[in-house]
Write a protein that holds these residues in place. Sequence first.
Motif, PDB file in Angstrom:
ATOM      1  N   GLN A   2     -33.429  30.235   4.543  1.00  0.00           N
ATOM      2  CA  GLN A   2     -34.455  30.674   6.047  1.00  0.00           C
ATOM      3  C   GLN A   2     -35.271  31.937   6.230  1.00  0.00           C
ATOM      4  OE1 GLN A   2     -31.799  31.308   9.768  1.00  0.00           O
ATOM      5  NE2 GLN A   2     -33.759  30.296  11.201  1.00  0.00           N
ATOM      6  N   GLN A   3     -34.869  32.432   5.559  1.00  0.00           N
ATOM      7  CA  GLN A   3     -36.083  34.491   6.023  1.00  0.00           C
ATOM      8  C   GLN A   3     -36.864  33.751   5.015  1.00  0.00           C
ATOM      9  OE1 GLN A   3     -35.161  37.625   7.559  1.00  0.00           O
ATOM     10  NE2 GLN A   3     -33.709  36.506   8.101  1.00  0.00           N
ATOM     11  N   ILE A   4     -36.922  32.778   4.043  1.00  0.00           N
ATOM     12  CA  ILE A   4     -38.139  32.399   3.096  1.00  0.00           C
ATOM     13  C   ILE A   4     -38.924  31.702   3.884  1.00  0.00           C
ATOM     14  CG2 ILE A   4     -38.876  31.467   0.588  1.00  0.00           C
ATOM     15  CD1 ILE A   4     -36.310  32.729   0.119  1.00  0.00           C
ATOM     16  N   ASP A   5     -38.437  30.264   4.164  1.00  0.00           N
ATOM     17  CA  ASP A   5     -39.175  29.440   4.827  1.00  0.00           C
ATOM     18  C   ASP A   5     -38.504  29.095   6.403  1.00  0.00           C
ATOM     19  OD1 ASP A   5     -40.483  27.758   6.098  1.00  0.00           O
ATOM     20  OD2 ASP A   5     -41.831  26.791   4.046  1.00  0.00           O
ATOM     21  N   ASP A   6     -39.075  29.625   7.018  1.00  0.00           N
ATOM     22  CA  ASP A   6     -38.269  29.751   9.185  1.00  0.00           C
ATOM     23  C   ASP A   6     -38.246  28.240   9.716  1.00  0.00           C
ATOM     24  OD1 ASP A   6     -40.511  30.381   9.715  1.00  0.00           O
ATOM     25  OD2 ASP A   6     -39.290  31.501  10.783  1.00  0.00           O
ATOM     26  N   GLU A   7     -39.381  27.538   8.285  1.00  0.00           N
ATOM     27  CA  GLU A   7     -40.407  25.734   9.181  1.00  0.00           C
ATOM     28  C   GLU A   7     -39.291  24.774   8.304  1.00  0.00           C
ATOM     29  OE1 GLU A   7     -43.649  25.113  10.166  1.00  0.00           O
ATOM     30  OE2 GLU A   7     -43.724  27.342  11.163  1.00  0.00           O
ATOM     31  N   ILE A   8     -38.194  25.528   7.625  1.00  0.00           N
ATOM     32  CA  ILE A   8     -37.264  24.192   6.946  1.00  0.00           C
ATOM     33  C   ILE A   8     -35.874  24.499   7.775  1.00  0.00           C
ATOM     34  CG2 ILE A   8     -36.908  23.494   4.374  1.00  0.00           C
ATOM     35  CD1 ILE A   8     -39.117  24.226   3.276  1.00  0.00           C
ATOM     36  N   GLU A   9     -35.308  23.453   8.216  1.00  0.00           N
ATOM     37  CA  GLU A   9     -33.988  24.072   8.187  1.00  0.00           C
ATOM     38  C   GLU A   9     -33.256  22.968   6.950  1.00  0.00           C
ATOM     39  OE1 GLU A   9     -33.052  24.714  11.061  1.00  0.00           O
ATOM     40  OE2 GLU A   9     -34.654  24.709  12.153  1.00  0.00           O
ATOM     41  N   THR A  10     -31.816  23.393   7.347  1.00  0.00           N
ATOM     42  CA  THR A  10     -30.896  22.955   6.012  1.00  0.00           C
ATOM     43  C   THR A  10     -30.359  22.350   7.267  1.00  0.00           C
ATOM     44  OG1 THR A  10     -31.210  25.419   5.024  1.00  0.00           O
ATOM     45  CG2 THR A  10     -29.031  24.270   5.042  1.00  0.00           C
ATOM     46  N   VAL A  11     -29.418  21.098   6.858  1.00  0.00           N
ATOM     47  CA  VAL A  11     -28.831  20.654   7.659  1.00  0.00           C
ATOM     48  C   VAL A  11     -27.572  20.440   6.509  1.00  0.00           C
ATOM     49  CG1 VAL A  11     -28.150  18.245   8.320  1.00  0.00           C
ATOM     50  CG2 VAL A  11     -30.451  19.091   8.893  1.00  0.00           C
ATOM     51  N   PHE A  12     -26.174  20.390   7.435  1.00  0.00           N
ATOM     52  CA  PHE A  12     -24.580  19.996   6.371  1.00  0.00           C
ATOM     53  C   PHE A  12     -23.952  18.585   6.857  1.00  0.00           C
ATOM     54  CE2 PHE A  12     -25.077  24.447   7.027  1.00  0.00           C
ATOM     55  CZ  PHE A  12     -25.727  25.788   5.137  1.00  0.00           C
ATOM     56  N   LEU A  13     -23.931  17.952   5.664  1.00  0.00           N
ATOM     57  CA  LEU A  13     -22.747  17.004   6.066  1.00  0.00           C
ATOM     58  C   LEU A  13     -21.849  17.708   5.035  1.00  0.00           C
ATOM     59  CD1 LEU A  13     -25.804  14.056   4.727  1.00  0.00           C
ATOM     60  CD2 LEU A  13     -24.570  14.182   7.125  1.00  0.00           C
ATOM     61  N   MET A  14     -20.769  16.645   5.681  1.00  0.00           N
ATOM     62  CA  MET A  14     -19.844  16.691   5.408  1.00  0.00           C
ATOM     63  C   MET A  14     -19.145  16.205   3.918  1.00  0.00           C
ATOM     64  SD  MET A  14     -18.356  20.020   6.872  1.00  0.00           S
ATOM     65  CE  MET A  14     -15.760  19.549   5.561  1.00  0.00           C
ATOM     66  N   ALA A  15     -18.912  16.647   2.969  1.00  0.00           N
ATOM     67  CA  ALA A  15     -18.504  14.957   1.886  1.00  0.00           C
ATOM     68  C   ALA A  15     -17.402  14.091   3.118  1.00  0.00           C
ATOM     69  CB  ALA A  15     -17.184  15.424   1.448  1.00  0.00           C
ATOM     70  N   ASP A  16     -17.111  13.272   2.824  1.00  0.00           N
ATOM     71  CA  ASP A  16     -16.359  12.155   3.186  1.00  0.00           C
ATOM     72  C   ASP A  16     -14.714  12.704   2.984  1.00  0.00           C
ATOM     73  OD1 ASP A  16     -14.421   9.600   2.347  1.00  0.00           O
ATOM     74  OD2 ASP A  16     -15.998   8.746   3.493  1.00  0.00           O
ATOM     75  N   VAL A  17     -14.042  12.739   3.605  1.00  0.00           N
ATOM     76  CA  VAL A  17     -12.710  13.094   3.297  1.00  0.00           C
ATOM     77  C   VAL A  17     -11.852  12.545   2.025  1.00  0.00           C
ATOM     78  CG1 VAL A  17     -10.524  12.769   4.408  1.00  0.00           C
ATOM     79  CG2 VAL A  17     -12.262  13.012   5.885  1.00  0.00           C
ATOM     80  N   SER A  18     -11.716  11.400   1.733  1.00  0.00           N
ATOM     81  CA  SER A  18     -11.632  10.911   0.327  1.00  0.00           C
ATOM     82  C   SER A  18     -12.316  11.794  -1.264  1.00  0.00           C
ATOM     83  CB  SER A  18     -11.224   9.352   0.756  1.00  0.00           C
ATOM     84  OG  SER A  18     -12.719   8.785   0.085  1.00  0.00           O
ATOM     85  N   LEU A  19     -13.333  12.357   0.103  1.00  0.00           N
ATOM     86  CA  LEU A  19     -14.026  12.777  -1.801  1.00  0.00           C
ATOM     87  C   LEU A  19     -14.467  13.940  -1.465  1.00  0.00           C
ATOM     88  CD1 LEU A  19     -17.551  10.188  -1.279  1.00  0.00           C
ATOM     89  CD2 LEU A  19     -15.815   9.393  -2.624  1.00  0.00           C
ATOM     90  N   GLN A  20     -13.916  14.814  -0.579  1.00  0.00           N
ATOM     91  CA  GLN A  20     -13.371  16.485  -0.826  1.00  0.00           C
ATOM     92  C   GLN A  20     -13.249  16.816  -2.010  1.00  0.00           C
ATOM     93  OE1 GLN A  20     -11.911  17.265   3.582  1.00  0.00           O
ATOM     94  NE2 GLN A  20     -14.257  16.716   4.431  1.00  0.00           N
ATOM     95  N   PRO A  21     -12.308  16.575  -2.717  1.00  0.00           N
ATOM     96  CA  PRO A  21     -11.924  17.484  -3.644  1.00  0.00           C
ATOM     97  C   PRO A  21     -12.574  17.486  -5.072  1.00  0.00           C
ATOM     98  CG  PRO A  21     -10.248  15.432  -3.223  1.00  0.00           C
ATOM     99  CD  PRO A  21     -11.293  15.796  -1.964  1.00  0.00           C
ATOM    100  N   ILE A  22     -13.751  16.278  -4.867  1.00  0.00           N
ATOM    101  CA  ILE A  22     -14.362  15.768  -6.162  1.00  0.00           C
ATOM    102  C   ILE A  22     -15.364  17.549  -6.088  1.00  0.00           C
ATOM    103  CG2 ILE A  22     -15.916  14.515  -7.389  1.00  0.00           C
ATOM    104  CD1 ILE A  22     -14.826  12.292  -5.953  1.00  0.00           C
ATOM    105  N   ALA A  23     -15.461  17.556  -7.611  1.00  0.00           N
ATOM    106  CA  ALA A  23     -16.291  18.833  -8.392  1.00  0.00           C
ATOM    107  C   ALA A  23     -16.752  18.386  -9.637  1.00  0.00           C
ATOM    108  CB  ALA A  23     -15.858  20.134  -7.896  1.00  0.00           C
ATOM    109  N   SER A  24     -17.801  19.018 -10.202  1.00  0.00           N
ATOM    110  CA  SER A  24     -18.965  17.878 -11.082  1.00  0.00           C
ATOM    111  C   SER A  24     -18.165  18.821 -11.631  1.00  0.00           C
ATOM    112  CB  SER A  24     -19.955  18.339 -11.207  1.00  0.00           C
ATOM    113  OG  SER A  24     -21.106  17.422 -10.517  1.00  0.00           O
ATOM    114  N   LYS A  25     -17.513  20.318 -11.679  1.00  0.00           N
ATOM    115  CA  LYS A  25     -16.764  21.146 -12.748  1.00  0.00           C
ATOM    116  C   LYS A  25     -15.620  20.727 -12.640  1.00  0.00           C
ATOM    117  CE  LYS A  25     -14.781  25.948 -12.705  1.00  0.00           C
ATOM    118  NZ  LYS A  25     -14.749  26.894 -12.332  1.00  0.00           N
TER     119      LYS A  25
END
Length: 170
Positions: free
Chosen positions: A110-133
């Motif tokens: 936001q400090q770099i460009d306050d015209e672009i919003e960030t939207v957070f989506l919660m992962a589906d409960v069944s998928l929350q533990p998944i991480a590529s690592k």
Amino acid sequence: MSERIGIYPGTFDPITLGHADIIRRGSKLVDRLIIGVTTNPSKNPMFTFEERCEMVRAEVDRLEIDHVEIVGFNALLMKFARKQGANVIIRGLRAVADFEYEYQMAGMNQQIDDEIETVFLMADVSLQPIASKLVKEIALFGGDISPFVSADVRDQVVARVEKIGRLGDY
């Protein structure tokens, strides 16, 4: 109203079912969704940049969403977003630790460009533990990763592990 263009950035090494869920759901929020496959100097990817782009492309094709495109980039996210004409950054959250990191990144962006919003989506409960690592780690130790990735991605990860060698003998 102008076209809503979203960017969903990531290394996608490999793309997981959690990523696919965010792509599917995020695509409903924008007129055009760009999956920004990036290099990340702090990560040691299992797959090359080109392989990751192709893997993401195949997964998006499987989702059958017509207004999603894959674009590779190696730049500051906000510069990439501006170049693409984006007005939204889409980020997936799995846990509190993700939120703390993403909250800080959103503030910096936001400090770099306050015209672009960030939207957070919660992962589906069944998928929350998944991480590529973790998917890579499980595969490297010979575990079954099929609950976490598509069959095609599983096959690619297993083939890569066979090529580079598994860890441990238990």
